[in-house]
Design a protein around this motif. Structure first.
Motif, PDB file in Angstrom:
ATOM      1  N   ASN A   4       0.750  -1.183  -0.132  1.00  0.00           N
ATOM      2  CA  ASN A   4       0.003  -0.138  -0.027  1.00  0.00           C
ATOM      3  C   ASN A   4       0.845   1.184   0.081  1.00  0.00           C
ATOM      4  N   THR A   5       0.475   2.342  -0.468  1.00  0.00           N
ATOM      5  CA  THR A   5       1.362   3.642  -0.613  1.00  0.00           C
ATOM      6  C   THR A   5       0.327   4.691  -0.050  1.00  0.00           C
ATOM      7  N   PHE A   6       1.083   5.558   0.659  1.00  0.00           N
ATOM      8  CA  PHE A   6       0.273   6.654   0.948  1.00  0.00           C
ATOM      9  C   PHE A   6       0.017   8.038  -0.109  1.00  0.00           C
ATOM     10  N   HIS A   7      -1.031   8.520  -0.015  1.00  0.00           N
ATOM     11  CA  HIS A   7      -1.122   9.443  -1.088  1.00  0.00           C
ATOM     12  C   HIS A   7      -1.620  10.842  -0.451  1.00  0.00           C
ATOM     13  N   VAL A   8      -0.956  11.895  -0.968  1.00  0.00           N
ATOM     14  CA  VAL A   8      -1.242  13.119  -0.543  1.00  0.00           C
ATOM     15  C   VAL A   8      -1.336  13.974  -1.730  1.00  0.00           C
ATOM     16  N   ALA A   9      -2.513  14.840  -1.898  1.00  0.00           N
ATOM     17  CA  ALA A   9      -2.538  15.759  -2.922  1.00  0.00           C
ATOM     18  C   ALA A   9      -2.769  17.233  -2.492  1.00  0.00           C
ATOM     19  N   LEU A  10      -2.022  17.837  -2.855  1.00  0.00           N
ATOM     20  CA  LEU A  10      -1.748  19.332  -2.382  1.00  0.00           C
ATOM     21  C   LEU A  10      -2.397  20.493  -3.644  1.00  0.00           C
ATOM     22  N   TYR A  11      -2.898  21.419  -3.091  1.00  0.00           N
ATOM     23  CA  TYR A  11      -3.202  22.519  -4.069  1.00  0.00           C
ATOM     24  C   TYR A  11      -1.993  23.347  -4.213  1.00  0.00           C
ATOM     25  N   VAL A  12      -1.643  23.658  -5.361  1.00  0.00           N
ATOM     26  CA  VAL A  12      -0.248  24.493  -5.401  1.00  0.00           C
ATOM     27  C   VAL A  12      -0.977  25.846  -6.427  1.00  0.00           C
ATOM     28  N   LYS A  13      -0.231  27.190  -6.232  1.00  0.00           N
ATOM     29  CA  LYS A  13      -0.633  28.375  -6.780  1.00  0.00           C
ATOM     30  C   LYS A  13       0.003  28.319  -8.248  1.00  0.00           C
ATOM     31  N   ILE A  42       7.242   8.389  -4.797  1.00  0.00           N
ATOM     32  CA  ILE A  42       8.348   8.184  -3.808  1.00  0.00           C
ATOM     33  C   ILE A  42       8.507   6.737  -3.392  1.00  0.00           C
ATOM     34  N   ALA A  43       9.490   6.245  -3.575  1.00  0.00           N
ATOM     35  CA  ALA A  43       9.710   4.728  -3.111  1.00  0.00           C
ATOM     36  C   ALA A  43      10.015   4.534  -1.768  1.00  0.00           C
ATOM     37  N   ASP A  44      10.742   5.431  -0.983  1.00  0.00           N
ATOM     38  CA  ASP A  44      11.010   5.065   0.468  1.00  0.00           C
ATOM     39  C   ASP A  44      11.014   6.508   1.088  1.00  0.00           C
ATOM     40  N   PRO A  45      10.004   6.700   1.761  1.00  0.00           N
ATOM     41  CA  PRO A  45       8.983   5.918   2.118  1.00  0.00           C
ATOM     42  C   PRO A  45       8.018   5.806   1.015  1.00  0.00           C
ATOM     43  N   PRO A  46       7.018   4.783   1.026  1.00  0.00           N
ATOM     44  CA  PRO A  46       6.226   4.836  -0.133  1.00  0.00           C
ATOM     45  C   PRO A  46       5.022   5.815  -0.079  1.00  0.00           C
ATOM     46  N   VAL A  47       5.186   6.932  -0.982  1.00  0.00           N
ATOM     47  CA  VAL A  47       4.386   8.190  -1.041  1.00  0.00           C
ATOM     48  C   VAL A  47       4.090   8.464  -2.473  1.00  0.00           C
ATOM     49  N   ILE A  48       2.811   8.739  -2.455  1.00  0.00           N
ATOM     50  CA  ILE A  48       2.452   9.514  -3.953  1.00  0.00           C
ATOM     51  C   ILE A  48       2.102  10.738  -3.637  1.00  0.00           C
ATOM     52  N   HIS A  62      -6.671  16.337  -0.722  1.00  0.00           N
ATOM     53  CA  HIS A  62      -7.152  14.955  -0.095  1.00  0.00           C
ATOM     54  C   HIS A  62      -5.821  14.246   0.204  1.00  0.00           C
ATOM     55  N   LEU A  63      -6.172  13.181   1.054  1.00  0.00           N
ATOM     56  CA  LEU A  63      -5.181  12.107   1.441  1.00  0.00           C
ATOM     57  C   LEU A  63      -5.917  10.704   0.718  1.00  0.00           C
ATOM     58  N   GLY A  64      -5.154   9.872   0.826  1.00  0.00           N
ATOM     59  CA  GLY A  64      -5.291   8.482   0.370  1.00  0.00           C
ATOM     60  C   GLY A  64      -4.356   7.410   0.699  1.00  0.00           C
ATOM     61  N   ILE A  65      -4.979   6.173   0.241  1.00  0.00           N
ATOM     62  CA  ILE A  65      -3.992   5.006   0.026  1.00  0.00           C
ATOM     63  C   ILE A  65      -4.420   4.464  -1.289  1.00  0.00           C
ATOM     64  N   ARG A  66      -3.234   4.101  -1.816  1.00  0.00           N
ATOM     65  CA  ARG A  66      -3.321   3.346  -3.184  1.00  0.00           C
ATOM     66  C   ARG A  66      -3.023   1.789  -2.903  1.00  0.00           C
ATOM     67  N   TYR A  67      -4.085   1.075  -3.296  1.00  0.00           N
ATOM     68  CA  TYR A  67      -3.753  -0.556  -2.927  1.00  0.00           C
ATOM     69  C   TYR A  67      -3.159  -1.074  -4.264  1.00  0.00           C
ATOM     70  N   PRO A  68      -2.698  -2.207  -3.983  1.00  0.00           N
ATOM     71  CA  PRO A  68      -2.006  -2.913  -5.090  1.00  0.00           C
ATOM     72  C   PRO A  68      -2.951  -3.440  -6.247  1.00  0.00           C
ATOM     73  N   GLY A  69      -4.299  -3.843  -5.821  1.00  0.00           N
ATOM     74  CA  GLY A  69      -5.123  -4.368  -6.737  1.00  0.00           C
ATOM     75  C   GLY A  69      -6.695  -3.859  -6.451  1.00  0.00           C
ATOM     76  N   THR A  70      -7.650  -4.248  -7.324  1.00  0.00           N
ATOM     77  CA  THR A  70      -8.927  -3.955  -7.298  1.00  0.00           C
ATOM     78  C   THR A  70      -9.424  -4.935  -5.923  1.00  0.00           C
TER      79      THR A  70
END
Length: 148
Positions: A4-13, A42-48, A62-70
């Protein structure tokens, strides 16, 4: 073994300036860049880390988690439903230049969390999903990029 990979989405100007800064800070180039979106894997730590235009700069989209499969997403969704947490399910949706199976939840403070698996890259931007916009409490009259 997939993880699983942590996901963070930021707004930028300024997307170009943000890409340049994060490239220096992270020591790597983004995995994907479009006119209104960039994604660092990013591989280490696993972050998108995704950078989005269209919201208030300097805030978390928003935040999230990417999982390996459906199957992983489906299992987590069943578990979360069992906990009686309100969620929005999206199968095969196109968002942020990717096709994904996902579901959305909100934490206790209202922060949206995207739980998803990547099916494939796509050329399309964000699907104009009014159900998602209502779930995220976005003004549906104003286009915004809030995903991935």
């Amino acid at each position: 073994m997939a993880q699983n990979t942590f996901h963070v989405a930021l707004y930028v100007k300024d997307l170009d300036a943000a890409i340049a800064r994060y490239t220096k800070v992270l020591g790597q180039k983004p995995a994907k860049v479009r006119h209104d979106y960039a994604k660092f894997e990013i591989a280490d730590p696993p972050v998108i880390l995704s950078l989005n235009t269209g919201g208030t700069p300097g805030t978390v989209s928003h935040l999230g988690i990417r999982y390996p499969g459906t199957g992983d997403v489906a299992s987590e969704m069943v578990r979360v439903k069992g906990e009686q947490v309100a969620l929005l399910e999206q199968k095969g949706t196109t968002c942020c230049y990717a096709k994904a199976d996902k579901f959305w939840v909100r934490d206790a403070d209202g922060m949206p969390w995207e739980m998803y698996t990547l099916i494939e890259d796509a050329e399309a931007e964000t699907a104009a999903d009014q159900t998602l916009r209502r779930f995220l409490e976005q003004d549906t009259a104003t286009p915004a990029t809030t995903c991935c």
